[in-house]
Design an enzyme around this catalytic site. Structure first.
Site, PDB file in Angstrom:
ATOM      1  CB  THR A 111      23.079  -7.072  -4.978  1.00 14.08           C
ATOM      2  OG1 THR A 111      22.932  -5.658  -4.974  1.00 14.08           O
ATOM      3  CG2 THR A 111      21.734  -7.700  -5.335  1.00 14.08           C
ATOM      4  CE  LYS A 186      20.012  -3.631  -6.476  1.00  8.53           C
ATOM      5  NZ  LYS A 186      21.433  -3.783  -6.113  1.00  8.53           N
ATOM      6  CE  LYS A 261      24.964 -10.747  -7.345  1.00  2.65           C
ATOM      7  NZ  LYS A 261      25.798  -9.668  -6.776  1.00  2.65           N
TER       8      LYS A 261
END
Length: 342
Positions: A111, A186, A261
């Site tokens: 990611t 995502k 994050k």
């Protein structure tokens, strides 16, 4: 993968190089081995390397060695910087792009930001390779069970070539568009998740202050318009959902630091696009504060403790429940990774 596809894989001598064999990458590589693929891997952490080797992954001494001659390269790394350095080389490392077989297909499952994903894709094309960004959702449980959701960005023909592999590792595979589209999907998904977890946590703390038991609020909201994944699967209070990390002292699951994050990546995308998203930005700040307070290794549903600490009423400890909503009632019944979020 069908028996015919597995046979074809062996006949073609397809070699897969897998870089990053931690909590997610390790089980993903193991599932490929179990399906009949030849996988050579690398991870600098000895425990991860040993576990992967026990699952049948052939271990290499370096990332370059792991992908030498590989027609498929899969990466599962912490950040975009790690990904770009691995591709192009860093220090004594030649780089995955130089080491892989010509016209290799790269599946970048980390990611990372959309910008880093498109930069990585451009590097792949410039060096004669093909590439997809293919981040995942589903957590360690999904990785182990082969039920991950893959969000994929890249060319249609490359997606079709990768589909048999992705279907071994995942239960749902969605082609979201061109390069970077998988990462876009995502971060948008996780922005929804981060905001909704905070909202659910705030509601439970308010319910505590108003004298509601956790079970009563859950029974109402889970069958009403407040229903969402953060409530019904990853409930932030112990009791109503026995499999949630709240029943095991918030052992992750999906760690708060990872949510911080991902929301940071979402904030970067908001800045680059000019989109107004006050809740998404504030959610990022809250999870960053949670991480900086020392709780980054706990499940992201532990954000309820931050919210509860700020409550001013007499019930802020959450001990009002008459329904047995305590950590001890259900602790240890399910694995910590049951959360299923990434």
């Amino acid at each position: 993968m069908t028996d015919e596809q597995a046979t074809q894989t062996h006949e073609q001598g397809m070699q897969i190089g897998f870089i990053g064999l931690g909590n997610m990458g390790g089980p993903m590589a193991a599932n490929l081995v179990a399906a009949g693929y030849s996988v050579t891997g690398y991870d600098p952490v000895p425990a991860a390397a040993q576990k992967a080797a026990a699952a049948g992954v052939r271990m290499a001494a370096s990332a370059d060695e792991a992908v030498t001659g590989a027609g498929i390269v899969i990466t599962m790394l912490p950040t975009g910087t790690h990904v770009l350095n691995a591709l192009s080389g860093d220090g004594d490392m030649l780089g995955l792009l130089a080491a892989a077989a010509p016209d290799a297909l790269f599946l970048e499952c980390s990611t990372i930001s959309v910008d880093d994903a498109t930069t990585a894709h451009a590097l792949m094309l410039e060096t004669g390779h093909r590439g997809l960004d293919a981040p995942v959702s589903g957590g360690v449980v999904g990785a182990e069970a082969g039920t991950l959701t893959f969000m994929v960005g890249g060319a249609e023909e490359d997606f079709a070539a990768a589909l048999p592999l992705l279907e071994v590792m995942g239960g749902r595979v969605v082609h979201c568009g061109g390069p970077g589209a998988g990462q876009a999907a995502k971060i948008c998904n996780n922005m929804i998740l981060g905001v909704s977890m905070i909202a659910v946590s705030e509601a439970f703390v308010l319910g505590e202050e108003l004298g509601l038991t956790h079970q009563a609020l859950f029974d109402v909201a889970s069958a009403a318009s407040g229903q969402c994944w953060a409530l019904t699967t990853n409930c932030p209070v112990p009791g109503p959902v026995p499999a949630s990390p709240a029943n095991r002292d918030y052992r992750p699951g999906f760690a708060a630091a990872l949510m911080a994050k991902d929301l940071g990546l979402a904030a970067d995308a908001l800045d680059s696009t000019g989109v107004r998203a006050e809740l998404g930005r504030r959610a990022g700040e809250i999870f960053r504060e949670l991480t900086e307070s020392g709780s980054g290794g706990e499940d992201f549903s532990a954000v309820i403790k931050t919210i509860r600490a700020g409550a001013g009423g007499t019930n802020s400890t959450g001990d009002i429940n008459s329904t047995g909503d305590t950590n001890s009632d259900t602790a240890g019944q399910q694995p910590a990774e049951q959360s299923g979020a990434v």
